[in-house]
Design a protein around this motif. Structure first.
Motif, mmCIF file in Angstrom:
data_model
loop_
_atom_site.group_PDB
_atom_site.id
_atom_site.type_symbol
_atom_site.label_atom_id
_atom_site.label_comp_id
_atom_site.label_asym_id
_atom_site.label_seq_id
_atom_site.Cartn_x
_atom_site.Cartn_y
_atom_site.Cartn_z
ATOM 1 N N ARG A 129 59.102 62.749 91.432
ATOM 2 C CA ARG A 129 58.618 63.307 92.703
ATOM 3 C C ARG A 129 58.816 62.194 93.722
ATOM 4 N NH1 ARG A 129 54.134 67.155 91.250
ATOM 5 N NH2 ARG A 129 53.342 66.664 93.316
ATOM 6 N N HIS A 130 59.530 62.449 94.787
ATOM 7 C CA HIS A 130 59.885 61.367 95.702
ATOM 8 C C HIS A 130 58.655 60.662 96.248
ATOM 9 C CE1 HIS A 130 61.306 59.442 99.470
ATOM 10 N NE2 HIS A 130 62.274 59.075 98.656
ATOM 11 N N ASP A 131 57.597 61.417 96.479
ATOM 12 C CA ASP A 131 56.387 60.809 97.047
ATOM 13 C C ASP A 131 55.887 59.659 96.182
ATOM 14 O OD1 ASP A 131 56.569 62.598 99.062
ATOM 15 O OD2 ASP A 131 54.914 63.898 98.385
ATOM 16 N N ASP A 132 56.120 59.776 94.845
ATOM 17 C CA ASP A 132 55.654 58.734 93.926
ATOM 18 C C ASP A 132 56.421 57.426 94.077
ATOM 19 O OD1 ASP A 132 53.764 60.373 92.790
ATOM 20 O OD2 ASP A 132 54.955 60.861 91.004
ATOM 21 N N VAL A 133 57.669 57.515 94.508
ATOM 22 C CA VAL A 133 58.544 56.332 94.451
ATOM 23 C C VAL A 133 58.998 55.876 95.825
ATOM 24 C CG1 VAL A 133 59.348 56.985 92.133
ATOM 25 C CG2 VAL A 133 60.651 57.735 94.151
ATOM 26 N N ALA A 134 58.390 56.443 96.882
ATOM 27 C CA ALA A 134 58.870 56.185 98.244
ATOM 28 C C ALA A 134 58.851 54.704 98.589
ATOM 29 C CB ALA A 134 58.042 56.983 99.248
ATOM 30 N N HIS A 135 57.957 53.944 97.965
ATOM 31 C CA HIS A 135 57.851 52.512 98.332
ATOM 32 C C HIS A 135 58.197 51.603 97.160
ATOM 33 C CE1 HIS A 135 56.144 54.059 101.968
ATOM 34 N NE2 HIS A 135 55.236 54.733 101.260
ATOM 35 N N ALA A 136 58.877 52.160 96.152
ATOM 36 C CA ALA A 136 59.132 51.393 94.921
ATOM 37 C C ALA A 136 60.002 50.165 95.172
ATOM 38 C CB ALA A 136 59.772 52.302 93.871
ATOM 39 N N GLY A 137 60.781 50.166 96.238
ATOM 40 C CA GLY A 137 61.665 49.033 96.517
ATOM 41 C C GLY A 137 60.881 47.761 96.762
ATOM 42 N N THR A 138 59.749 47.885 97.460
ATOM 43 C CA THR A 138 58.944 46.695 97.743
ATOM 44 C C THR A 138 57.772 46.593 96.774
ATOM 45 O OG1 THR A 138 57.840 48.080 99.396
ATOM 46 C CG2 THR A 138 59.501 46.524 100.199
ATOM 47 N N ASP A 139 57.394 47.732 96.214
ATOM 48 C CA ASP A 139 56.188 47.781 95.378
ATOM 49 C C ASP A 139 56.485 48.623 94.136
ATOM 50 O OD1 ASP A 139 53.639 47.428 94.652
ATOM 51 O OD2 ASP A 139 52.742 48.742 96.196
ATOM 52 N N GLU B 290 53.944 61.319 87.309
ATOM 53 C CA GLU B 290 54.701 61.671 86.099
ATOM 54 C C GLU B 290 56.181 61.896 86.437
ATOM 55 O OE1 GLU B 290 51.212 63.857 83.470
ATOM 56 O OE2 GLU B 290 52.745 65.104 84.436
ATOM 57 N N CYS B 291 56.998 61.663 85.407
ATOM 58 C CA CYS B 291 58.432 61.916 85.574
ATOM 59 C C CYS B 291 59.003 62.366 84.236
ATOM 60 C CB CYS B 291 59.158 60.658 86.062
ATOM 61 S SG CYS B 291 59.224 59.353 84.825
ATOM 62 N N ALA B 292 60.299 62.712 84.238
ATOM 63 C CA ALA B 292 60.985 63.064 82.985
ATOM 64 C C ALA B 292 62.259 62.244 82.898
ATOM 65 C CB ALA B 292 61.328 64.556 82.963
ATOM 66 N N ARG B 293 62.565 61.743 81.687
ATOM 67 C CA ARG B 293 63.893 61.137 81.532
ATOM 68 C C ARG B 293 64.912 62.274 81.568
ATOM 69 N NH1 ARG B 293 66.368 57.212 76.801
ATOM 70 N NH2 ARG B 293 66.405 59.169 75.598
ATOM 71 N N SER C 181 61.307 71.785 87.912
ATOM 72 C CA SER C 181 61.014 72.410 89.215
ATOM 73 C C SER C 181 60.169 71.502 90.096
ATOM 74 C CB SER C 181 60.276 73.733 89.006
ATOM 75 O OG SER C 181 61.050 74.584 88.206
ATOM 76 N N ASP C 182 59.355 70.628 89.466
ATOM 77 C CA ASP C 182 58.457 69.769 90.254
ATOM 78 C C ASP C 182 59.143 68.502 90.757
ATOM 79 O OD1 ASP C 182 56.389 71.532 89.870
ATOM 80 O OD2 ASP C 182 55.603 70.478 88.098
ATOM 81 N N ALA C 183 60.386 68.227 90.310
ATOM 82 C CA ALA C 183 61.082 66.997 90.728
ATOM 83 C C ALA C 183 61.991 67.298 91.907
ATOM 84 C CB ALA C 183 61.897 66.433 89.563
#
Ligand SMILES: Nc1nc2c(c(=O)[nH]1)N[C@H]1C(S)=C(S)[C@@H](COP(=O)(O)OP(=O)(O)OC[C@H]3O[C@@H](n4cnc5c(N)ncnc54)[C@H](O)[C@@H]3O)O[C@H]1N2
Ligand code: MOO
Length: 424
Positions: free
Chosen positions: A59-69, A93-96, A105-107
């Motif tokens: 879900r993009h919202d989960d990873v929006a700041h992963a570059g710095t955090d 949550e995510c799926a490989r 559908s949720d991703a």
């Protein structure tokens, strides 16, 4: 006797040439045939919203700041290509996921595995993954119908079924396609002087080269060669050979169409209402016979001189074979390119010249060189092997000078010529 213009003779040929009936075949049997009708997509391409990368569906919202955090997610499912699963993904949550697998559908975004702490593509799926970079929303997602929606035109009627065409049709949901079969062609070389290639030659005899020439050209044009025969200059022998050719769509004769005392084609069809002899304003290829046989087959009587037969095939027979197969108009009447003459040559008075030529790209410009050093003569069969096209000179031109721009036709698909500059 006034001569028939080339265009009139070709128009006569094409007016008498039908298009073969279509039949439905499995895609695997359609290669090399012409697709009969326009074909539309039954399913979208892509069929599913799927991943373009091996990695993790998030879900993009989960990873929006992963570059710095960097953010660690729970891996709730493993999705190889072909998996029917649609796991629910709660926040965190995510799926490989593997390339080609359907997105949950949720991703809404894919993180390729190189941007995670799970770099080993062969490792078993783990309980968690840490995302190290922030992808754009929608990254590496292939949307349904990105390429084509249901009902989109995949290929037009007349298209040659190549590997790419068949792959597109299969992806668009088709298992079969309507194509036109290969025209069935019989080749009959007339001439009492002819000996099978490699045979012993007594004075006056020559190897039969036209049989191989015409059969090869027919195959290259998509035809099926049913039979190849040599017959002596005896009308009865030719009649018998024509009877054996029953079941053909096209019968191609070489030789025996001019003014000679022993020309059997002239003799057999002298009183026919269905086969006409013409003196066509071209060089080579002046004497031509064309018409239909009682069973409906098209009959071509080409001049026996090998270069004349080669030119006649390209100018009259090939267009007919293309039309029988339902090819598109540009393949029936091939496009004429412009080329620069690489040398001087003479042309015959009063007839359009068709000169077998070597077409080449020189500094990006298409150039034409006659293949026969001795100019255009209809018996120069040895040099024909070097031709990859021909130049066409109008009747009123009597000499071509080096550097002149001339009409030229490329034969087949010579990849070395595809970058030609367009000449003025
Ligand atoms: N008096 C005239 N003579 C000729 C005329 C004319 O108008 N008046 N036209 C000339 C032109 S132009 C041509 S083209 C040829 C066409 O002749 P035919 O179609 O009758 O062919 P043949 O006489 O049988 O053969 C011509 C030439 O080609 C050789 N040949 C024939 N078949 C084969 C083969 N299967 N493999 C290799 N070579 C072949 C044959 O031995 C002759 O040398 O007529 C001119 N004459
Ligand atoms: O018309 Mo013929 O083909 O010149 O030799």
């Amino acid at each position: 006797m006034s001569m028939t213009p080339v265009a009139d003779q070709l128009a006569r040929v094409l007016a008498a040439t039908p298009v073969l009936d279509p039949h439905e075949v499995p895609l695997a049997d359609a290669f090399g045939r012409r697709v009969a009708d326009p074909v539309h997509a039954l399913v979208p391409i892509p069929l599913w919203r799927n991943s373009a990368m091996d990695g993790y569906a998030v879900r993009h919202d989960d990873v929006a700041h992963a570059g710095t955090d960097p953010v660690t997610l729970r891996v709730v499912e493993d999705l190889p290509a072909g998996s029917p699963l649609d796991p629910a993904l709660a926040p965190g949550e995510c799926a490989r996921i593997m390339t080609g697998a359907v997105l949950p559908s949720d991703a809404d975004t894919i993180v390729q595995l190189e941007h995670t702490d799970r770099l080993d593509p062969l490792a078993d799926v783990t309980a968690t993954v840490t995302i190290l970079r922030s992808p754009e929303r929608g990254a590496h997602v292939r949307e349904i119908g990105d390429d084509m929606g249901v009902g989109a035109l995949v290929v037009d009627g007349g298209t040659l079924a190549t590997g790419a065409v068949l792959s597109a049709l299969s992806s668009a949901g088709h298992g079969t396609v309507a194509v036109r079969r290969a025209p069935r062609v019989s080749v009959i070389a007339t001439g009492s002087e002819l000996v099978a290639p490699g045979g012993e030659l007594r004075r006056g005899q020559i190897p039969d080269s036209n049989s191989l020439l015409i059969a090869g050209l027919v195959r290259r044009a998509g035809g099926e060669v049913l039979a190849v025969e040599q017959v002596a200059d005896e009308p009865a022998d030719l009649e018998a050979a024509l009877a054996r050719a029953a079941g053909s769509d096209v019968v191609i004769l070489t030789g025996g169409v001019s003014a000679g005392a022993y020309d059997p084609v002239k003799q057999v069809f002298a009183d026919s209402d269905d086969v006409a002899f013409a003196s066509v304003a071209m060089q080579p290829g002046k004497p031509q016979a064309f018409g239909t046989l009682p069973g409906g087959a098209l009959l071509f009587g080409l001049p026996g001189n090998p270069v004349s037969a080669w030119v006649s095939f390209h100018v009259f027979v090939r267009p007919a074979l293309m039309q029988l197969q339902g090819a598109v108009a540009e393949e029936v009447r091939v496009p004429v390119a412009r080329a620069r003459a690489a040398t001087d040559w003479g042309t015959p008075p009063g007839r359009t010249q068709y000169l077998p030529a070597r077409l080449a790209l020189v500094d990006g410009t298409l150039t034409a060189t006659p293949v026969a050093a001795r100019g255009s003569k209809s018996h120069l069969v040895g040099s024909l092997a070097a031709a990859n096209g021909y130049a066409i000179m109008p009747a009123e031109v009597d000499r071509v000078h080096v550097g002149d721009v001339v009409d030229a036709v490329v034969i087949g698909t010579d990849q070395s010529l595809t970058a030609a500059k367009v000449e003025a």
